[in-house]
Design a protein around this motif. Structure first.
Motif, PDB file in Angstrom:
ATOM      1  N   CYS A  50       1.775   4.575  -2.960  1.00 43.97           N
ATOM      2  CA  CYS A  50       1.550   5.925  -2.379  1.00 43.97           C
ATOM      3  C   CYS A  50      -0.007   6.154  -2.187  1.00 43.97           C
ATOM      4  O   CYS A  50      -0.573   7.157  -2.384  1.00 43.97           O
ATOM      5  N   ARG A  94       1.017  -1.265   0.108  1.00 43.93           N
ATOM      6  CA  ARG A  94      -0.057  -0.108   0.032  1.00 43.93           C
ATOM      7  C   ARG A  94       1.021   1.101  -0.086  1.00 43.93           C
ATOM      8  O   ARG A  94       0.619   2.236  -0.878  1.00 43.93           O
ATOM      9  N   VAL A  95       1.956   1.281   0.783  1.00 45.10           N
ATOM     10  CA  VAL A  95       2.988   2.429   0.807  1.00 45.10           C
ATOM     11  C   VAL A  95       3.487   2.589  -0.550  1.00 45.10           C
ATOM     12  O   VAL A  95       3.640   3.601  -0.917  1.00 45.10           O
ATOM     13  N   LYS A  96       3.973   1.529  -1.022  1.00 40.54           N
ATOM     14  CA  LYS A  96       4.721   1.658  -2.388  1.00 40.54           C
ATOM     15  C   LYS A  96       3.752   2.220  -3.573  1.00 40.54           C
ATOM     16  O   LYS A  96       4.325   3.025  -4.289  1.00 40.54           O
ATOM     17  N   LEU A 138      10.794   3.138   3.784  1.00 42.95           N
ATOM     18  CA  LEU A 138       9.383   3.447   3.585  1.00 42.95           C
ATOM     19  C   LEU A 138       8.609   3.166   4.498  1.00 42.95           C
ATOM     20  O   LEU A 138       7.427   3.923   4.886  1.00 42.95           O
ATOM     21  N   TRP A 180       9.127   5.653   7.552  1.00 47.88           N
ATOM     22  CA  TRP A 180       8.383   6.826   7.247  1.00 47.88           C
ATOM     23  C   TRP A 180       6.924   6.819   7.490  1.00 47.88           C
ATOM     24  O   TRP A 180       6.306   7.617   8.016  1.00 47.88           O
ATOM     25  N   ASN A 181       6.393   5.769   6.861  1.00 52.69           N
ATOM     26  CA  ASN A 181       4.714   5.506   7.066  1.00 52.69           C
ATOM     27  C   ASN A 181       4.436   5.479   8.304  1.00 52.69           C
ATOM     28  O   ASN A 181       3.509   5.890   8.814  1.00 52.69           O
TER      29      ASN A 181
END
Length: 107
Positions: free
Chosen positions: A19, A15-17, A80, A83-84
């Motif tokens: 964005c 999901r994070v990848k 990532l 950060w998330n």
């Protein structure tokens, strides 16, 4: 998908990848944001229908949500995820320790 075939942190990473925030993904696949959060912290396991919809929206395969129990994210993935995780809880007390947290992974 059974619990042993679904990795909550891997799902979050996809999901994070892409964005995409939790609320946006939840809306696009037709589930509550709370349900999506439960999947990402390992509280519940999504059904096949939800996983298929999520994979389509995120532009990946359902197989991308599973991994070996000893999976360790590479440096880019770790960055990532850190950060998330930090971005989602600014200035708020941290929730109780939950399974599949980044800190629980071996370094």
């Amino acid at each position: 998908m059974s619990e042993r075939h679904f990795h909550p942190l891997k799902f979050r990473l996809m999901r994070v990848k892409a964005c995409m925030g939790r609320a946006e993904l939840a809306r696009k696949i037709g589930v509550k944001t709370g349900s999506l959060k439960d999947w990402e912290i390992g509280r519940t396991v999504p059904g096949w229908q939800s996983l298929l919809k999520a994979a389509k929206v995120l532009g990946c395969e359902v197989a991308d949500f599973k991994t070996a129990p000893d999976w360790i994210p590479d440096e880019d993935d770790r960055t990532l995820l850190e950060w998330n995780i930090k971005r989602q809880q600014p200035g708020r007390p941290q929730p109780p320790r939950m399974p599949h947290r980044l800190e629980d992974l071996p370094t």
